[in-house]
Design a protein around this motif. Structure first.
Motif, PDB file in Angstrom:
ATOM      1  N   VAL A  46      66.586  23.050  61.518  1.00  0.00           N
ATOM      2  CA  VAL A  46      66.104  22.084  60.516  1.00  0.00           C
ATOM      3  C   VAL A  46      65.605  22.809  59.270  1.00  0.00           C
ATOM      4  O   VAL A  46      65.869  22.387  58.139  1.00  0.00           O
ATOM      5  N   ALA A  47      64.883  23.909  59.476  1.00  0.00           N
ATOM      6  CA  ALA A  47      64.403  24.695  58.333  1.00  0.00           C
ATOM      7  C   ALA A  47      65.570  25.227  57.504  1.00  0.00           C
ATOM      8  O   ALA A  47      65.554  25.195  56.266  1.00  0.00           O
ATOM      9  N   GLY A  48      66.614  25.696  58.192  1.00  0.00           N
ATOM     10  CA  GLY A  48      67.788  26.194  57.481  1.00  0.00           C
ATOM     11  C   GLY A  48      68.484  25.078  56.726  1.00  0.00           C
ATOM     12  O   GLY A  48      68.924  25.269  55.582  1.00  0.00           O
ATOM     13  N   ALA A  49      68.588  23.892  57.328  1.00  0.00           N
ATOM     14  CA  ALA A  49      69.229  22.758  56.664  1.00  0.00           C
ATOM     15  C   ALA A  49      68.440  22.316  55.438  1.00  0.00           C
ATOM     16  O   ALA A  49      69.013  21.904  54.424  1.00  0.00           O
ATOM     17  N   ASP A  60      58.688  30.262  51.732  1.00  0.00           N
ATOM     18  CA  ASP A  60      58.796  29.321  52.845  1.00  0.00           C
ATOM     19  C   ASP A  60      58.422  29.956  54.174  1.00  0.00           C
ATOM     20  O   ASP A  60      58.429  29.282  55.209  1.00  0.00           O
ATOM     21  N   PHE A  61      58.112  31.251  54.179  1.00  0.00           N
ATOM     22  CA  PHE A  61      57.819  31.957  55.424  1.00  0.00           C
ATOM     23  C   PHE A  61      56.723  31.263  56.235  1.00  0.00           C
ATOM     24  O   PHE A  61      56.889  31.032  57.440  1.00  0.00           O
ATOM     25  N   PRO A  62      55.580  30.900  55.639  1.00  0.00           N
ATOM     26  CA  PRO A  62      54.527  30.241  56.440  1.00  0.00           C
ATOM     27  C   PRO A  62      54.977  28.910  57.032  1.00  0.00           C
ATOM     28  O   PRO A  62      54.556  28.552  58.135  1.00  0.00           O
ATOM     29  N   GLU A  63      55.835  28.178  56.310  1.00  0.00           N
ATOM     30  CA  GLU A  63      56.281  26.874  56.802  1.00  0.00           C
ATOM     31  C   GLU A  63      57.190  27.030  58.016  1.00  0.00           C
ATOM     32  O   GLU A  63      57.050  26.315  59.011  1.00  0.00           O
ATOM     33  N   LEU A  64      58.134  27.967  57.923  1.00  0.00           N
ATOM     34  CA  LEU A  64      59.026  28.208  59.055  1.00  0.00           C
ATOM     35  C   LEU A  64      58.230  28.675  60.266  1.00  0.00           C
ATOM     36  O   LEU A  64      58.463  28.239  61.401  1.00  0.00           O
ATOM     37  N   LEU A  65      57.289  29.547  60.021  1.00  0.00           N
ATOM     38  CA  LEU A  65      56.435  30.060  61.099  1.00  0.00           C
ATOM     39  C   LEU A  65      55.670  28.929  61.765  1.00  0.00           C
ATOM     40  O   LEU A  65      55.561  28.851  62.996  1.00  0.00           O
ATOM     41  N   LEU A  67      56.476  25.699  61.887  1.00  0.00           N
ATOM     42  CA  LEU A  67      57.367  24.828  62.649  1.00  0.00           C
ATOM     43  C   LEU A  67      57.699  25.428  64.010  1.00  0.00           C
ATOM     44  O   LEU A  67      57.761  24.718  65.021  1.00  0.00           O
ATOM     45  N   ILE A  68      57.912  26.740  64.056  1.00  0.00           N
ATOM     46  CA  ILE A  68      58.183  27.419  65.328  1.00  0.00           C
ATOM     47  C   ILE A  68      56.953  27.346  66.229  1.00  0.00           C
ATOM     48  O   ILE A  68      57.048  27.065  67.431  1.00  0.00           O
ATOM     49  N   GLN A  69      55.797  27.599  65.633  1.00  0.00           N
ATOM     50  CA  GLN A  69      54.538  27.572  66.385  1.00  0.00           C
ATOM     51  C   GLN A  69      54.305  26.196  67.000  1.00  0.00           C
ATOM     52  O   GLN A  69      53.946  26.071  68.184  1.00  0.00           O
ATOM     53  N   MET A  70      54.522  25.130  66.230  1.00  0.00           N
ATOM     54  CA  MET A  70      54.307  23.769  66.731  1.00  0.00           C
ATOM     55  C   MET A  70      55.313  23.396  67.818  1.00  0.00           C
ATOM     56  O   MET A  70      54.991  22.627  68.737  1.00  0.00           O
ATOM     57  N   SER A  71      56.534  23.935  67.718  1.00  0.00           N
ATOM     58  CA  SER A  71      57.530  23.655  68.760  1.00  0.00           C
ATOM     59  C   SER A  71      57.040  24.142  70.110  1.00  0.00           C
ATOM     60  O   SER A  71      57.210  23.458  71.138  1.00  0.00           O
ATOM     61  N   MET A  72      56.434  25.314  70.145  1.00  0.00           N
ATOM     62  CA  MET A  72      55.922  25.856  71.402  1.00  0.00           C
ATOM     63  C   MET A  72      54.682  25.100  71.862  1.00  0.00           C
ATOM     64  O   MET A  72      54.566  24.719  73.037  1.00  0.00           O
ATOM     65  N   LEU A  73      53.753  24.876  70.936  1.00  0.00           N
ATOM     66  CA  LEU A  73      52.487  24.254  71.296  1.00  0.00           C
ATOM     67  C   LEU A  73      52.680  22.859  71.876  1.00  0.00           C
ATOM     68  O   LEU A  73      52.143  22.527  72.947  1.00  0.00           O
ATOM     69  N   PHE A  74      53.478  22.034  71.196  1.00  0.00           N
ATOM     70  CA  PHE A  74      53.586  20.639  71.639  1.00  0.00           C
ATOM     71  C   PHE A  74      54.594  20.442  72.760  1.00  0.00           C
ATOM     72  O   PHE A  74      54.548  19.420  73.447  1.00  0.00           O
TER      73      PHE A  74
END
Length: 478
Positions: A46-49, A60-65, A67-74
Protein backbone atom coordinates in the motif's frame (compact mmCIF):
# COMPACT_ATOMS: atom_id res chain seq x y z
CA UNK A 1 1.51 -35.71 13.41
CA UNK A 2 0.78 -34.62 16.98
CA UNK A 3 3.67 -34.20 19.39
CA UNK A 4 2.57 -36.35 22.33
CA UNK A 5 5.50 -35.06 24.41
CA UNK A 6 3.53 -31.83 24.86
CA UNK A 7 0.53 -33.53 26.48
CA UNK A 8 -1.89 -36.41 26.25
CA UNK A 9 -4.04 -36.90 23.15
CA UNK A 10 -7.06 -35.57 25.04
CA UNK A 11 -5.15 -32.48 26.24
CA UNK A 12 -3.86 -31.69 22.75
CA UNK A 13 -7.44 -31.56 21.43
CA UNK A 14 -8.57 -29.17 24.19
CA UNK A 15 -8.42 -25.43 23.33
CA UNK A 16 -8.19 -24.61 27.06
CA UNK A 17 -5.18 -26.82 27.73
CA UNK A 18 -2.03 -24.88 28.69
CA UNK A 19 1.31 -26.58 27.96
CA UNK A 20 4.35 -25.65 30.04
CA UNK A 21 5.68 -22.21 29.08
CA UNK A 22 9.00 -23.55 27.83
CA UNK A 23 6.96 -25.54 25.27
CA UNK A 24 4.15 -23.03 24.67
CA UNK A 25 6.41 -20.07 23.84
CA UNK A 26 8.36 -21.76 21.00
CA UNK A 27 5.11 -23.16 19.60
CA UNK A 28 3.59 -19.67 19.70
CA UNK A 29 6.60 -18.10 17.98
CA UNK A 30 6.35 -20.82 15.33
CA UNK A 31 2.86 -19.52 14.52
CA UNK A 32 4.27 -16.00 14.18
CA UNK A 33 7.05 -17.17 11.85
CA UNK A 34 4.46 -18.88 9.63
CA UNK A 35 2.54 -15.63 9.08
CA UNK A 36 5.09 -12.86 9.72
CA UNK A 37 6.00 -12.02 6.12
CA UNK A 38 2.40 -12.17 4.90
CA UNK A 39 1.33 -9.90 7.75
CA UNK A 40 3.67 -6.97 6.99
CA UNK A 41 3.65 -7.26 3.18
CA UNK A 42 0.29 -5.45 2.63
CA UNK A 43 1.60 -2.35 4.44
CA UNK A 44 4.64 -2.22 2.16
CA UNK A 45 2.48 -2.73 -0.95
CA UNK A 46 0.00 0.00 0.00
CA UNK A 47 2.85 2.38 0.82
CA UNK A 48 4.44 1.64 -2.55
CA UNK A 49 1.13 2.19 -4.36
CA UNK A 50 0.69 5.52 -2.57
CA UNK A 51 4.11 6.61 -3.80
CA UNK A 52 6.04 6.51 -0.55
CA UNK A 53 9.82 6.77 -0.85
CA UNK A 54 11.56 3.64 0.45
CA UNK A 55 14.98 5.15 1.18
CA UNK A 56 16.08 5.68 4.78
CA UNK A 57 16.52 9.38 4.01
CA UNK A 58 13.07 9.68 2.44
CA UNK A 59 10.58 12.01 4.16
CA UNK A 60 8.11 9.10 4.01
CA UNK A 61 10.42 6.85 6.05
CA UNK A 62 8.59 7.42 9.39
CA UNK A 63 5.21 6.77 7.77
CA UNK A 64 6.26 3.47 6.20
CA UNK A 65 7.86 2.44 9.48
CA UNK A 66 4.67 3.27 11.37
CA UNK A 67 2.47 1.23 8.99
CA UNK A 68 4.73 -1.82 9.42
CA UNK A 69 4.75 -1.34 13.19
CA UNK A 70 0.94 -1.15 13.36
CA UNK A 71 0.58 -4.27 11.20
CA UNK A 72 2.45 -6.27 13.82
CA UNK A 73 0.87 -4.63 16.86
CA UNK A 74 -2.76 -4.99 15.81
CA UNK A 75 -2.32 -8.46 14.40
CA UNK A 76 -1.26 -9.39 17.92
CA UNK A 77 -4.15 -7.52 19.54
CA UNK A 78 -6.72 -9.04 17.15
CA UNK A 79 -5.26 -12.49 17.85
CA UNK A 80 -5.69 -11.90 21.59
CA UNK A 81 -9.35 -11.06 20.96
CA UNK A 82 -9.73 -14.50 19.40
CA UNK A 83 -7.82 -16.49 22.02
CA UNK A 84 -8.56 -14.66 25.29
CA UNK A 85 -12.00 -13.27 24.24
CA UNK A 86 -13.98 -10.34 25.65
CA UNK A 87 -17.61 -11.35 26.28
CA UNK A 88 -19.05 -12.61 22.98
CA UNK A 89 -16.05 -11.31 21.02
CA UNK A 90 -13.62 -14.07 20.10
CA UNK A 91 -13.89 -17.77 19.36
CA UNK A 92 -11.74 -19.01 22.29
CA UNK A 93 -9.80 -20.99 19.70
CA UNK A 94 -6.16 -20.86 18.46
CA UNK A 95 -6.94 -18.44 15.62
CA UNK A 96 -4.06 -16.27 14.37
CA UNK A 97 -5.13 -12.90 12.94
CA UNK A 98 -3.12 -10.88 10.45
CA UNK A 99 -3.35 -8.15 7.81
CA UNK A 100 -5.60 -9.36 5.00
CA UNK A 101 -4.47 -9.64 1.36
CA UNK A 102 -8.12 -9.69 0.30
CA UNK A 103 -8.54 -5.94 0.71
CA UNK A 104 -5.47 -4.98 -1.36
CA UNK A 105 -7.37 -4.77 -4.69
CA UNK A 106 -9.60 -2.20 -2.96
CA UNK A 107 -6.85 -0.30 -1.12
CA UNK A 108 -4.40 0.05 -4.02
CA UNK A 109 -6.68 2.12 -6.33
CA UNK A 110 -7.83 4.20 -3.33
CA UNK A 111 -4.30 5.43 -2.59
CA UNK A 112 -2.61 5.13 -6.01
CA UNK A 113 -0.08 7.96 -6.31
CA UNK A 114 -1.84 10.11 -3.69
CA UNK A 115 0.70 9.84 -0.87
CA UNK A 116 -0.07 10.23 2.82
CA UNK A 117 -3.12 12.42 2.05
CA UNK A 118 -5.06 9.39 0.81
CA UNK A 119 -4.74 7.50 4.09
CA UNK A 120 -7.48 9.43 5.95
CA UNK A 121 -10.16 8.15 3.55
CA UNK A 122 -8.65 4.67 3.49
CA UNK A 123 -8.67 4.28 7.27
CA UNK A 124 -12.16 5.77 7.42
CA UNK A 125 -13.22 2.88 5.21
CA UNK A 126 -11.31 0.39 7.38
CA UNK A 127 -13.11 1.56 10.54
CA UNK A 128 -16.63 1.56 9.07
CA UNK A 129 -15.98 -1.66 7.17
CA UNK A 130 -14.74 -3.29 10.37
CA UNK A 131 -17.89 -2.33 12.28
CA UNK A 132 -20.00 -3.70 9.43
CA UNK A 133 -17.92 -6.88 9.50
CA UNK A 134 -18.65 -7.27 13.22
CA UNK A 135 -22.37 -6.75 12.51
CA UNK A 136 -22.23 -9.68 10.09
CA UNK A 137 -21.46 -11.89 13.08
CA UNK A 138 -25.10 -11.64 14.18
CA UNK A 139 -26.31 -13.60 11.13
CA UNK A 140 -23.22 -15.02 9.44
CA UNK A 141 -24.58 -18.55 9.50
CA UNK A 142 -27.68 -17.54 7.56
CA UNK A 143 -25.88 -16.11 4.50
CA UNK A 144 -23.48 -18.99 3.86
CA UNK A 145 -25.91 -20.39 1.28
CA UNK A 146 -25.16 -17.41 -0.99
CA UNK A 147 -21.43 -18.14 -1.08
CA UNK A 148 -20.78 -21.69 -2.28
CA UNK A 149 -17.30 -22.81 -3.48
CA UNK A 150 -18.09 -21.46 -6.96
CA UNK A 151 -18.30 -17.93 -5.55
CA UNK A 152 -15.65 -18.08 -2.83
CA UNK A 153 -13.20 -19.93 -5.08
CA UNK A 154 -13.66 -17.35 -7.83
CA UNK A 155 -13.13 -14.50 -5.38
CA UNK A 156 -9.96 -15.98 -3.88
CA UNK A 157 -8.61 -16.67 -7.37
CA UNK A 158 -9.39 -13.07 -8.39
CA UNK A 159 -7.57 -11.74 -5.32
CA UNK A 160 -4.43 -13.58 -6.39
CA UNK A 161 -4.77 -12.57 -10.05
CA UNK A 162 -5.23 -8.93 -9.04
CA UNK A 163 -1.93 -9.02 -7.15
CA UNK A 164 0.45 -11.11 -9.25
CA UNK A 165 1.39 -8.00 -11.25
CA UNK A 166 2.69 -6.45 -8.03
CA UNK A 167 5.04 -9.40 -7.49
CA UNK A 168 6.52 -9.09 -10.99
CA UNK A 169 6.94 -5.33 -10.65
CA UNK A 170 8.70 -5.73 -7.32
CA UNK A 171 11.02 -8.45 -8.64
CA UNK A 172 11.96 -6.23 -11.60
CA UNK A 173 12.84 -3.26 -9.39
CA UNK A 174 9.63 -1.78 -8.01
CA UNK A 175 7.02 0.62 -9.34
CA UNK A 176 9.25 3.75 -9.05
CA UNK A 177 11.85 2.08 -11.31
CA UNK A 178 9.43 1.39 -14.19
CA UNK A 179 10.86 2.92 -17.36
CA UNK A 180 14.42 3.20 -16.05
CA UNK A 181 17.37 1.17 -17.45
CA UNK A 182 17.67 -0.67 -14.12
CA UNK A 183 14.09 -1.94 -14.26
CA UNK A 184 14.01 -5.63 -15.09
CA UNK A 185 17.80 -6.00 -14.96
CA UNK A 186 19.39 -9.40 -14.42
CA UNK A 187 20.71 -8.17 -11.07
CA UNK A 188 17.21 -7.33 -9.85
CA UNK A 189 15.76 -10.61 -11.07
CA UNK A 190 18.61 -12.60 -9.55
CA UNK A 191 17.68 -11.42 -6.06
CA UNK A 192 14.04 -12.43 -6.57
CA UNK A 193 15.02 -15.80 -8.04
CA UNK A 194 17.30 -16.57 -5.08
CA UNK A 195 14.31 -16.09 -2.76
CA UNK A 196 12.05 -18.28 -4.92
CA UNK A 197 14.59 -21.10 -5.28
CA UNK A 198 15.46 -21.16 -1.56
CA UNK A 199 11.79 -21.01 -0.56
CA UNK A 200 10.82 -23.91 -2.83
CA UNK A 201 13.83 -25.96 -1.76
CA UNK A 202 13.06 -25.58 1.94
CA UNK A 203 9.33 -26.06 1.51
CA UNK A 204 9.61 -29.38 -0.30
CA UNK A 205 12.90 -30.87 0.89
CA UNK A 206 12.81 -30.10 4.62
CA UNK A 207 10.38 -30.69 7.46
CA UNK A 208 9.20 -29.11 10.68
CA UNK A 209 9.79 -25.46 11.51
CA UNK A 210 12.25 -24.96 8.62
CA UNK A 211 9.61 -26.01 6.09
CA UNK A 212 6.93 -23.90 7.79
CA UNK A 213 9.20 -20.82 7.75
CA UNK A 214 10.38 -21.36 4.15
CA UNK A 215 9.28 -17.94 2.86
CA UNK A 216 10.84 -16.12 5.82
CA UNK A 217 14.15 -17.99 5.47
CA UNK A 218 14.07 -17.42 1.70
CA UNK A 219 13.76 -13.69 2.29
CA UNK A 220 16.64 -13.77 4.79
CA UNK A 221 18.88 -15.55 2.26
CA UNK A 222 17.81 -13.06 -0.42
CA UNK A 223 18.56 -10.22 2.00
CA UNK A 224 22.12 -11.46 2.54
CA UNK A 225 22.53 -11.98 -1.22
CA UNK A 226 21.39 -8.39 -1.86
CA UNK A 227 24.13 -7.13 0.48
CA UNK A 228 26.81 -9.20 -1.26
CA UNK A 229 25.86 -8.04 -4.79
CA UNK A 230 25.46 -4.39 -3.80
CA UNK A 231 21.68 -4.00 -4.06
CA UNK A 232 21.62 -3.15 -0.35
CA UNK A 233 24.39 -1.38 1.54
CA UNK A 234 25.32 -1.96 5.16
CA UNK A 235 25.15 1.82 5.65
CA UNK A 236 21.47 1.81 4.68
CA UNK A 237 20.78 -0.85 7.31
CA UNK A 238 22.64 0.96 10.07
CA UNK A 239 21.01 4.29 9.14
CA UNK A 240 17.54 2.73 9.24
CA UNK A 241 18.31 1.10 12.59
CA UNK A 242 19.62 4.39 14.01
CA UNK A 243 16.59 6.38 12.81
CA UNK A 244 14.13 3.92 14.37
CA UNK A 245 13.04 4.40 17.95
CA UNK A 246 13.53 1.66 20.52
CA UNK A 247 9.93 2.00 21.74
CA UNK A 248 6.83 3.80 20.48
CA UNK A 249 3.12 3.72 21.21
CA UNK A 250 0.41 3.83 18.51
CA UNK A 251 -1.17 7.22 17.78
CA UNK A 252 -4.97 7.37 17.54
CA UNK A 253 -6.19 8.83 14.24
CA UNK A 254 -2.64 9.66 13.17
CA UNK A 255 -3.83 10.11 9.57
CA UNK A 256 -7.23 11.58 10.42
CA UNK A 257 -10.65 10.27 9.48
CA UNK A 258 -12.42 10.97 6.21
CA UNK A 259 -15.61 9.49 4.77
CA UNK A 260 -15.17 8.19 1.23
CA UNK A 261 -18.09 6.42 -0.41
CA UNK A 262 -15.72 4.30 -2.51
CA UNK A 263 -13.70 3.23 0.53
CA UNK A 264 -16.73 2.47 2.71
CA UNK A 265 -18.56 0.51 0.01
CA UNK A 266 -15.42 -1.36 -0.96
CA UNK A 267 -14.52 -2.40 2.59
CA UNK A 268 -18.10 -3.32 3.49
CA UNK A 269 -18.51 -5.50 0.40
CA UNK A 270 -15.18 -7.21 1.02
CA UNK A 271 -16.24 -7.84 4.62
CA UNK A 272 -18.67 -10.48 3.31
CA UNK A 273 -15.82 -12.38 1.67
CA UNK A 274 -13.52 -12.00 4.66
CA UNK A 275 -16.27 -13.21 7.01
CA UNK A 276 -16.85 -16.36 4.97
CA UNK A 277 -13.09 -16.97 4.86
CA UNK A 278 -13.04 -16.81 8.66
CA UNK A 279 -15.91 -19.31 8.88
CA UNK A 280 -13.84 -21.69 6.77
CA UNK A 281 -10.75 -21.17 8.93
CA UNK A 282 -12.66 -21.77 12.17
CA UNK A 283 -14.12 -24.98 10.73
CA UNK A 284 -10.64 -26.03 9.59
CA UNK A 285 -9.20 -25.49 13.07
CA UNK A 286 -11.88 -27.48 14.89
CA UNK A 287 -11.76 -30.31 12.35
CA UNK A 288 -7.97 -30.47 12.10
CA UNK A 289 -7.20 -29.94 15.79
CA UNK A 290 -10.18 -31.45 17.61
CA UNK A 291 -11.96 -33.62 15.02
CA UNK A 292 -15.30 -31.84 15.36
CA UNK A 293 -17.44 -29.21 13.67
CA UNK A 294 -17.25 -25.58 14.79
CA UNK A 295 -20.13 -24.40 16.98
CA UNK A 296 -22.33 -21.42 16.12
CA UNK A 297 -20.89 -19.62 19.15
CA UNK A 298 -17.32 -20.09 17.88
CA UNK A 299 -18.17 -18.89 14.36
CA UNK A 300 -20.06 -15.89 15.70
CA UNK A 301 -17.32 -14.95 18.17
CA UNK A 302 -14.62 -15.28 15.51
CA UNK A 303 -16.54 -12.96 13.17
CA UNK A 304 -17.06 -10.40 15.94
CA UNK A 305 -13.32 -10.45 16.68
CA UNK A 306 -12.50 -10.11 12.97
CA UNK A 307 -14.65 -7.01 12.61
CA UNK A 308 -13.89 -5.27 15.89
CA UNK A 309 -10.18 -6.04 15.52
CA UNK A 310 -10.27 -4.38 12.11
CA UNK A 311 -12.20 -1.33 13.36
CA UNK A 312 -9.83 -0.75 16.28
CA UNK A 313 -6.82 -1.25 14.00
CA UNK A 314 -8.15 1.39 11.60
CA UNK A 315 -8.31 3.93 14.42
CA UNK A 316 -4.54 3.63 14.86
CA UNK A 317 -3.40 3.31 11.25
CA UNK A 318 -3.47 -0.44 10.66
CA UNK A 319 -5.15 -2.34 7.85
CA UNK A 320 -8.02 -4.90 7.98
CA UNK A 321 -7.33 -8.07 9.93
CA UNK A 322 -8.56 -11.57 9.19
CA UNK A 323 -7.82 -15.13 10.27
CA UNK A 324 -4.70 -16.57 8.63
CA UNK A 325 -5.25 -19.86 6.80
CA UNK A 326 -1.58 -20.93 6.90
CA UNK A 327 -1.85 -21.22 10.68
CA UNK A 328 -4.86 -23.48 10.34
CA UNK A 329 -2.63 -25.95 8.53
CA UNK A 330 0.01 -25.57 11.23
CA UNK A 331 -2.50 -26.64 13.90
CA UNK A 332 -3.48 -29.69 11.88
CA UNK A 333 0.20 -30.58 11.46
CA UNK A 334 1.31 -30.14 15.09
CA UNK A 335 -1.95 -31.42 16.59
CA UNK A 336 -1.73 -28.74 19.32
CA UNK A 337 -5.17 -27.14 19.74
CA UNK A 338 -4.27 -24.96 22.74
CA UNK A 339 -5.39 -21.35 22.33
CA UNK A 340 -2.87 -20.33 24.97
CA UNK A 341 -0.03 -21.33 22.63
CA UNK A 342 -1.33 -18.79 20.09
CA UNK A 343 -1.70 -16.25 22.93
CA UNK A 344 2.08 -16.51 23.43
CA UNK A 345 2.54 -15.76 19.73
CA UNK A 346 0.17 -12.79 19.97
CA UNK A 347 2.19 -11.30 22.84
CA UNK A 348 5.37 -11.72 20.77
CA UNK A 349 3.71 -9.83 17.87
CA UNK A 350 2.61 -7.02 20.19
CA UNK A 351 6.15 -6.65 21.56
CA UNK A 352 7.50 -6.44 17.99
CA UNK A 353 4.86 -3.83 17.16
CA UNK A 354 5.94 -1.62 20.06
CA UNK A 355 9.59 -1.70 18.95
CA UNK A 356 9.97 0.36 15.73
CA UNK A 357 13.52 -0.92 15.25
CA UNK A 358 11.97 -4.23 14.16
CA UNK A 359 10.04 -2.37 11.49
CA UNK A 360 13.18 -0.44 10.61
CA UNK A 361 14.97 -3.67 9.73
CA UNK A 362 11.98 -4.98 7.76
CA UNK A 363 11.88 -1.73 5.79
CA UNK A 364 15.41 -2.28 4.52
CA UNK A 365 14.44 -5.48 2.70
CA UNK A 366 15.08 -4.58 -0.97
CA UNK A 367 11.99 -4.45 -3.13
CA UNK A 368 13.50 -7.06 -5.47
CA UNK A 369 13.96 -9.49 -2.58
CA UNK A 370 10.41 -8.87 -1.37
CA UNK A 371 9.23 -9.47 -4.94
CA UNK A 372 10.50 -13.03 -4.81
CA UNK A 373 8.50 -13.72 -1.66
CA UNK A 374 5.41 -11.94 -3.01
CA UNK A 375 5.45 -13.98 -6.22
CA UNK A 376 5.31 -17.15 -4.13
CA UNK A 377 2.65 -15.84 -1.72
CA UNK A 378 0.29 -14.40 -4.32
CA UNK A 379 0.73 -17.45 -6.53
CA UNK A 380 -0.37 -19.54 -3.56
CA UNK A 381 -3.47 -17.35 -3.21
CA UNK A 382 -4.41 -18.18 -6.81
CA UNK A 383 -3.69 -21.86 -6.17
CA UNK A 384 -5.88 -21.80 -3.05
CA UNK A 385 -8.74 -20.36 -5.09
CA UNK A 386 -8.34 -23.03 -7.77
CA UNK A 387 -8.30 -25.69 -5.05
CA UNK A 388 -11.63 -24.35 -3.76
CA UNK A 389 -13.02 -24.42 -7.29
CA UNK A 390 -12.17 -28.12 -7.54
CA UNK A 391 -15.19 -28.75 -5.29
CA UNK A 392 -17.52 -27.20 -7.87
CA UNK A 393 -19.78 -29.38 -10.04
CA UNK A 394 -18.71 -28.05 -13.45
CA UNK A 395 -22.01 -28.25 -15.29
CA UNK A 396 -22.94 -25.68 -17.92
CA UNK A 397 -24.71 -23.44 -15.40
CA UNK A 398 -21.64 -23.07 -13.20
CA UNK A 399 -19.35 -22.72 -16.21
CA UNK A 400 -21.40 -19.78 -17.48
CA UNK A 401 -21.43 -18.10 -14.05
CA UNK A 402 -17.67 -18.50 -13.72
CA UNK A 403 -16.95 -17.41 -17.29
CA UNK A 404 -19.00 -14.21 -17.20
CA UNK A 405 -17.83 -13.21 -13.71
CA UNK A 406 -14.15 -13.82 -14.50
CA UNK A 407 -14.31 -12.17 -17.93
CA UNK A 408 -15.88 -8.95 -16.69
CA UNK A 409 -13.93 -8.76 -13.42
CA UNK A 410 -10.52 -9.51 -14.89
CA UNK A 411 -11.27 -7.48 -18.01
CA UNK A 412 -12.11 -4.32 -16.04
CA UNK A 413 -9.00 -4.79 -13.93
CA UNK A 414 -6.76 -5.09 -17.01
CA UNK A 415 -8.40 -2.21 -18.88
CA UNK A 416 -9.52 0.41 -16.31
CA UNK A 417 -9.73 3.05 -19.03
CA UNK A 418 -12.90 1.40 -20.26
CA UNK A 419 -14.70 3.06 -17.33
CA UNK A 420 -13.12 6.51 -17.59
CA UNK A 421 -16.54 8.18 -17.92
CA UNK A 422 -17.91 6.59 -14.74
CA UNK A 423 -18.09 8.55 -11.46
CA UNK A 424 -14.90 8.22 -9.39
CA UNK A 425 -16.46 6.05 -6.67
CA UNK A 426 -17.92 3.56 -9.15
CA UNK A 427 -14.71 3.54 -11.18
CA UNK A 428 -12.53 2.68 -8.17
CA UNK A 429 -14.84 -0.13 -7.09
CA UNK A 430 -15.37 -1.63 -10.54
CA UNK A 431 -11.76 -1.47 -11.75
CA UNK A 432 -10.65 -3.48 -8.74
CA UNK A 433 -12.06 -6.40 -10.71
CA UNK A 434 -12.75 -8.28 -7.52
CA UNK A 435 -16.04 -6.66 -6.54
CA UNK A 436 -17.77 -6.86 -9.93
CA UNK A 437 -16.68 -10.50 -10.30
CA UNK A 438 -17.97 -11.38 -6.82
CA UNK A 439 -21.24 -9.49 -7.26
CA UNK A 440 -21.99 -11.03 -10.66
CA UNK A 441 -21.18 -14.53 -9.38
CA UNK A 442 -23.37 -14.14 -6.29
CA UNK A 443 -26.35 -12.72 -8.23
CA UNK A 444 -26.16 -15.26 -11.06
CA UNK A 445 -25.78 -18.13 -8.59
CA UNK A 446 -28.95 -17.01 -6.80
CA UNK A 447 -31.14 -16.34 -9.86
CA UNK A 448 -30.09 -18.96 -12.43
CA UNK A 449 -32.05 -22.21 -12.03
CA UNK A 450 -30.12 -25.32 -11.06
CA UNK A 451 -31.69 -27.24 -13.94
CA UNK A 452 -30.49 -24.78 -16.61
CA UNK A 453 -31.02 -26.57 -19.94
CA UNK A 454 -27.91 -27.64 -21.84
CA UNK A 455 -29.23 -26.07 -25.03
CA UNK A 456 -29.44 -22.68 -23.39
CA UNK A 457 -25.67 -22.46 -23.06
CA UNK A 458 -24.56 -24.45 -26.10
CA UNK A 459 -23.28 -21.37 -27.93
CA UNK A 460 -21.72 -19.78 -24.87
CA UNK A 461 -19.82 -22.91 -23.88
CA UNK A 462 -18.66 -23.68 -27.41
CA UNK A 463 -20.37 -27.05 -27.42
CA UNK A 464 -18.58 -28.30 -24.30
CA UNK A 465 -20.63 -30.75 -22.31
CA UNK A 466 -21.14 -30.49 -18.58
CA UNK A 467 -18.94 -32.79 -16.51
CA UNK A 468 -18.73 -34.09 -13.02
CA UNK A 469 -17.03 -32.54 -10.03
CA UNK A 470 -13.55 -31.37 -11.02
CA UNK A 471 -13.45 -33.53 -14.17
CA UNK A 472 -12.33 -32.74 -17.69
CA UNK A 473 -13.93 -33.56 -21.01
CA UNK A 474 -13.40 -37.06 -22.34
CA UNK A 475 -12.91 -37.84 -26.02
CA UNK A 476 -15.88 -39.91 -27.14
CA UNK A 477 -13.82 -41.38 -29.98
CA UNK A 478 -10.90 -42.47 -27.88
Amino acid sequence: MADTSIGTAEQLRDPNYTPALYKAIPLGIQHVLAMFVSNVTPAIIVAGAAGFGFGSNSPDFPELLYLIQMSMLFAGIATLLQTVTIGPVGAALPIVQGTSFAFLPIMIPLVAGKGVDALAALFGGVIIGGLFHAFLGTFIGKIRFALPPLVTGLVVTMIGLALVQVGIQYAAGGVPAIGTPEYGSLLNWSAALVVIVVTLGLKFFTRGMISISAVLIGLLVGYVYAIFVGILSVDAITTSWARSAAFALPQPFKYGFEFSAAAVLGFCLMAFISAIETVGDVSGITKGGAGREATDREIQGATYADGLGTAVAGCFGAFPNTSFSQNVGLIAMTGVMSRHVVTCGAIFLIICGLVPKVGGVIRTVPIEVLGGGVIVMFGMVVAAGISMLSDVNWNRRNMVIFAISLSIGLGLQLEPGALQHMPETARILLTSGLLPAALIAIVLNLILPEDLADEATEEVSGGMTGHGRGSLAQDDHA
